[in-house]
Design an enzyme around this catalytic site. Structure first.
Site, PDB file in Angstrom:
ATOM      1  CE  LYS A 173      -1.774   3.139   1.618  1.00  0.00           C
ATOM      2  NZ  LYS A 173      -1.632   4.467   1.062  1.00  0.00           N
ATOM      3  N   GLY A 226       6.539   5.711   7.790  1.00  0.00           N
ATOM      4  CA  GLY A 226       6.031   6.765   8.022  1.00  0.00           C
ATOM      5  C   GLY A 226       5.989   7.805   9.000  1.00  0.00           C
ATOM      6  CB  SER A 227       4.013  11.043  10.112  1.00  0.00           C
ATOM      7  OG  SER A 227       2.717  10.512  10.248  1.00  0.00           O
ATOM      8  CB  VAL A 230       0.335   6.878  10.920  1.00  0.00           C
ATOM      9  CG1 VAL A 230      -0.173   5.887   9.855  1.00  0.00           C
ATOM     10  CG2 VAL A 230      -0.223   8.436  10.151  1.00  0.00           C
ATOM     11  N   GLY A 231       2.394   5.711  12.708  1.00  0.00           N
ATOM     12  CA  GLY A 231       3.484   4.821  13.257  1.00  0.00           C
ATOM     13  C   GLY A 231       3.199   4.059  14.401  1.00  0.00           C
ATOM     14  CD  GLU A 249      12.953   1.691  11.364  1.00  0.00           C
ATOM     15  OE1 GLU A 249      13.705   3.192  11.611  1.00  0.00           O
ATOM     16  OE2 GLU A 249      13.238   1.082  12.103  1.00  0.00           O
ATOM     17  CB  CYS A 283      13.372   9.621   7.669  1.00  0.00           C
ATOM     18  SG  CYS A 283      14.376   8.969   7.018  1.00  0.00           S
ATOM     19  CD  GLU A 385       9.292  14.006  11.032  1.00  0.00           C
ATOM     20  OE1 GLU A 385       8.452  13.612  10.533  1.00  0.00           O
ATOM     21  OE2 GLU A 385      10.175  13.352  10.330  1.00  0.00           O
TER      22      GLU A 385
HETATM   23  P1  NAD Z   1       2.591   9.376   6.546  1.00  0.00           P
HETATM   24  O1  NAD Z   1       2.113   8.997   7.932  1.00  0.00           O
HETATM   25  O2  NAD Z   1       1.254  10.280   6.205  1.00  0.00           O
HETATM   26  O3  NAD Z   1       1.902   8.384   5.569  1.00  0.00           O
HETATM   27  C1  NAD Z   1       3.270   6.834   5.360  1.00  0.00           C
HETATM   28  C2  NAD Z   1       1.949   5.454   4.587  1.00  0.00           C
HETATM   29  O4  NAD Z   1       1.014   5.594   5.585  1.00  0.00           O
HETATM   30  C3  NAD Z   1       0.849   6.559   3.123  1.00  0.00           C
HETATM   31  O5  NAD Z   1       1.315   4.909   2.680  1.00  0.00           O
HETATM   32  C4  NAD Z   1      -0.469   6.440   4.422  1.00  0.00           C
HETATM   33  O6  NAD Z   1      -1.308   6.303   2.586  1.00  0.00           O
HETATM   34  C5  NAD Z   1      -0.142   5.474   5.260  1.00  0.00           C
HETATM   35  N1  NAD Z   1      -1.231   5.832   6.132  1.00  0.00           N
HETATM   36  C6  NAD Z   1      -1.400   6.965   6.909  1.00  0.00           C
HETATM   37  N2  NAD Z   1      -2.674   7.274   8.155  1.00  0.00           N
HETATM   38  C7  NAD Z   1      -3.301   5.625   7.766  1.00  0.00           C
HETATM   39  C8  NAD Z   1      -2.489   4.796   9.006  1.00  0.00           C
HETATM   40  N3  NAD Z   1      -4.508   5.729   9.490  1.00  0.00           N
HETATM   41  N4  NAD Z   1      -3.768   3.399   8.726  1.00  0.00           N
HETATM   42  C9  NAD Z   1      -2.930   2.555   8.047  1.00  0.00           C
HETATM   43  N5  NAD Z   1      -1.611   3.921   7.237  1.00  0.00           N
HETATM   44  C10 NAD Z   1      -1.865   5.327   6.602  1.00  0.00           C
HETATM   45  O7  NAD Z   1       3.805  10.250   6.041  1.00  0.00           O
HETATM   46  P2  NAD Z   1       4.206  10.381   4.699  1.00  0.00           P
HETATM   47  O8  NAD Z   1       3.547  12.063   4.963  1.00  0.00           O
HETATM   48  O9  NAD Z   1       4.035   9.676   3.831  1.00  0.00           O
HETATM   49  O10 NAD Z   1       5.707  10.433   4.896  1.00  0.00           O
HETATM   50  C11 NAD Z   1       6.292  11.810   6.126  1.00  0.00           C
HETATM   51  C12 NAD Z   1       7.028  11.069   7.041  1.00  0.00           C
HETATM   52  O11 NAD Z   1       7.917   9.212   6.592  1.00  0.00           O
HETATM   53  C13 NAD Z   1       7.947  11.734   7.807  1.00  0.00           C
HETATM   54  O12 NAD Z   1       7.772  12.049   9.037  1.00  0.00           O
HETATM   55  C14 NAD Z   1       9.153  11.439   7.673  1.00  0.00           C
HETATM   56  O13 NAD Z   1      10.052  11.505   8.865  1.00  0.00           O
HETATM   57  C15 NAD Z   1       8.834   9.343   8.060  1.00  0.00           C
HETATM   58  N6  NAD Z   1       9.800   8.882   6.500  1.00  0.00           N
HETATM   59  C16 NAD Z   1      10.441   7.834   7.528  1.00  0.00           C
HETATM   60  C17 NAD Z   1      11.709   7.143   7.329  1.00  0.00           C
HETATM   61  C18 NAD Z   1      12.317   6.337   7.720  1.00  0.00           C
HETATM   62  O14 NAD Z   1      12.955   5.222   7.239  1.00  0.00           O
HETATM   63  N7  NAD Z   1      12.872   6.449   9.400  1.00  0.00           N
HETATM   64  C19 NAD Z   1      11.503   7.128   5.592  1.00  0.00           C
HETATM   65  C20 NAD Z   1      11.062   8.554   4.948  1.00  0.00           C
HETATM   66  C21 NAD Z   1      10.129   9.223   5.293  1.00  0.00           C
END
Ligand code: NAD
Length: 496
Positions: A173, A226-227, A230-231, A249, A283, A385
């Site tokens: 996804k 991701g963020s 959400v994580g 992550e 990130c 962040e």
């Molecule tokens: P995000 O958390 O908004 O989205 C990430 C993914 O999660 C997307 O596919 C999104 O559709 C999905 N998502 C969102 N809400 C969800 C839910 N309730 N249930 C399941 N899936 C859901 O993040 P973003 O804006 O796409 O990316 C930016 C963030 O990612 C920043 O915080 C950045 O630091 C982090 N990031 C971390 C790494 C790492 O390796 N640590 C790498 C790249 C980005």
């Protein structure tokens, strides 16, 4: 382009007919593609076929599984430049960064292909001479891979390739901001003839398409990048499920520590790359420059002067260093933190913000915002962040103080130290909290064979990239008795 989901080896539109537009952030008039807005029903179908495919995929030779990855790489190599161009259109990263993103995906896939012929377990000694003991790896099952938009090719390969190599099946996804790159990944798997159901793509938004995957009882592992908010939700719900594991992550509040003996030219260069590559939306982007008070004036002057020369514009233009930020929500968030810095007492050194002049009006362009601020544990701008071209310069006097400032955040992802003194570098290496550390380098620049993952709010301690193997396999013990009588370990009697 009219994109589809990829389920069970077939390209399928969501039967519910709902779609969303993929917009070029450098020109919001340009629709890059239209993709299905999937929901729980689509997820159900994908999980069903992934489960069915698992029983045969896991039995296939590891070497044969690896060969699909090699074939995948050949296709990507042939189309790498086109992929980078489409990526720039879709997510707004400067074209040379998009090329690097594709190369990183190639490296990850090659690395996993190479691993298909390396040992995946250990032979160990037993306490009993007649016993042979092994540690083996077994696949976990059906894996959900949920990825962010900012590395739309490389990050999916970090998650998908180790999972497939080890015999798991995958439902991917991607971010709703980068469905086209995900579509290309599915196309390559389709073209190499990966057996139906082994890799599946579900397009759509987090709550509607991602959450049903996370909570599905037949998904064994959730891999999330991701963020942090959400994580955190994903970790919570997976922890409550007795059989599900989550490897997450997340974000960072990364720093560069510039010592009093630093090569200042190198320090400025490292800080510019760390703060403004990808418009600060990595990130590992550095949003705190912790600088020794003896050199802070000279450093700040040179840093601001260099930042003023940054070329901002259409990411497909080779001269451009910084493209747009990803969407209006990002513009609003960065603007909020720029204003907050003022309210929290920052001394503004470069007043960046939304650009709306000629050439910028159609996109989400923002320029660097730089400020100086004394360390205090309270300001939110020094702790949260921002994920944009927003950076604080914070003075320090002693190494102990630099360490305290560095660690006094909830995140612990990337850090860099700029020094000519190996003793200082070693102290910082040992005392700072981070997952990815650098000396005399920017805080960005991952390589796929190294671990990549943070501490605290940044990660679960199951680093992504190559070491993700540990999240997608279960290590089992297998002990074989070669004698005709039973002898027990620890001297336990076997007499009945
Ligand atoms: P995000 O958390 O908004 O989205 C990430 C993914 O999660 C997307 O596919 C999104 O559709 C999905 N998502 C969102 N809400 C969800 C839910 N309730 N249930 C399941 N899936 C859901 O993040 P973003 O804006 O796409 O990316 C930016 C963030 O990612 C920043 O915080 C950045 O630091 C982090 N990031 C971390 C790494 C790492 O390796 N640590 C790498 C790249 C980005």
């Amino acid at each position: 382009m009219q994109g589809k989901n990829y389920i069970g080896g077939e390209w399928v539109s969501s039967p519910w007919g709902e779609t969303f537009e993929d917009i070029n952030p450098a020109n919001t008039q340009e629709v890059v593609g239209v993709f299905p807005k999937s929901n729980q029903k689509d997820v159900e179908e994908a999980v069903k076929v992934a489960r069915e495919a698992y029983s045969t995929w896991r039995r296939l030779s590891r070497i044969k599984r690896g060969e699909y990855l090699d074939n995948f790489v050949q296709l990507v190599k042939a189309e790498a430049e086109e992929l980078a161009y489409l990526m720039a259109k879709e997510c707004g990263k400067a074209i040379n960064e998009c090329r690097a993103d594709v190369v990183e995906g190639i490296h990850m896939t090659q690395f996993m292909f190479g691993r298909s012929r390396t040992p995946y377990g250990d032979v160990v000694a037993s306490e009993i001479g007649e016993k042979d003991a092994y540690m083996l790896r077994r696949p976990k099952g059906v894996i959900a891979a949920i990825s962010p938009w900012n590395f739309p090719f490389a990050i999916p390969t970090w998650l998908i390739m180790p999972s497939l190599l080890e015999g798991n099946t995958v439902i991917f996804k991607p971010s709703e901001e980068t469905p086209l790159m995900a579509h290309k990944i599915a196309e390559y798997f389709h073209r190499v003839g990966l057996p139906a159901g082994v890799f599946n793509l579900i397009q759509g938004h987090g709550p509607q398409a991602g959450w049903p995957l996370v909570t599905h009882p037949d998904v064994d592992v959730v891999l999330f990048v991701g963020s942090a908010p959400v994580g955190a939700e994903i970790k919570k719900v997976c922890a409550a499920d007795y059989r599900k594991m989550a490897a997450c992550e997340m974000g960072g509040k990364n720093a560069i520590i510039v010592c009093d003996d630093a090569n200042l030219e190198l320090a400025v260069n490292a800080a510019i790359l760390s703060a403004f590559k990808t418009s600060g939306q990595r990130c590992v982007s550095a949003s705190r420059l912790i600088v020794h008070e003896k050199v802070i004036d000279a450093f700040s002057k040179a840093f601001v002067e260099t930042a003023k020369r940054i070329v901002i514009g259409d990411p497909v233009d080779e001269k451009v260093f910084m493209g747009p930020v990803i969407n209006q929500k990002a513009v609003d968030k960065i603007t909020f933190y720029n204003n907050l810095a003022r309210e929290e007492g920052a001394e503004i050194l470069l007043k960046g913000g939304r650009l709306d002049g000629e050439g910028y009006r159609q996109g989400y362009f923002m320029s660097p915002f730089i400020y100086r601020m004394k360390y205090d544990s309270r300001p939110r701008v020094l702790r949260e962040e921002v994920f944009g071209p927003h950076v604080a310069i914070v003075p320090f006097r002693t190494l102990e103080e630099a360490i305290h400032i560095h660690n006094d955040v909830e995140y612990g992802l990337a850090m860099s130290v700029i020094t000519e003194d190996y003793r200082k570098a070693r102290t910082l290496r040992e005392e700072c909290e981070y997952g990815v550390g650098y000396v005399n380098l920017p805080s960005i620049g991952a390589e796929v064979h190294l671990p990549f993952g943070g501490l605290k709010k940044s990660g679960t301690g199951l680093p992504s990239a190559s070491t993700l193997i540990d999240a997608v396999t279960h290590r089992v013990a297998w002990t074989v008795n070669n004698a005709t009588e039973i002898k027990m370990a620890q001297g336990l009697s076997a007499a009945v």
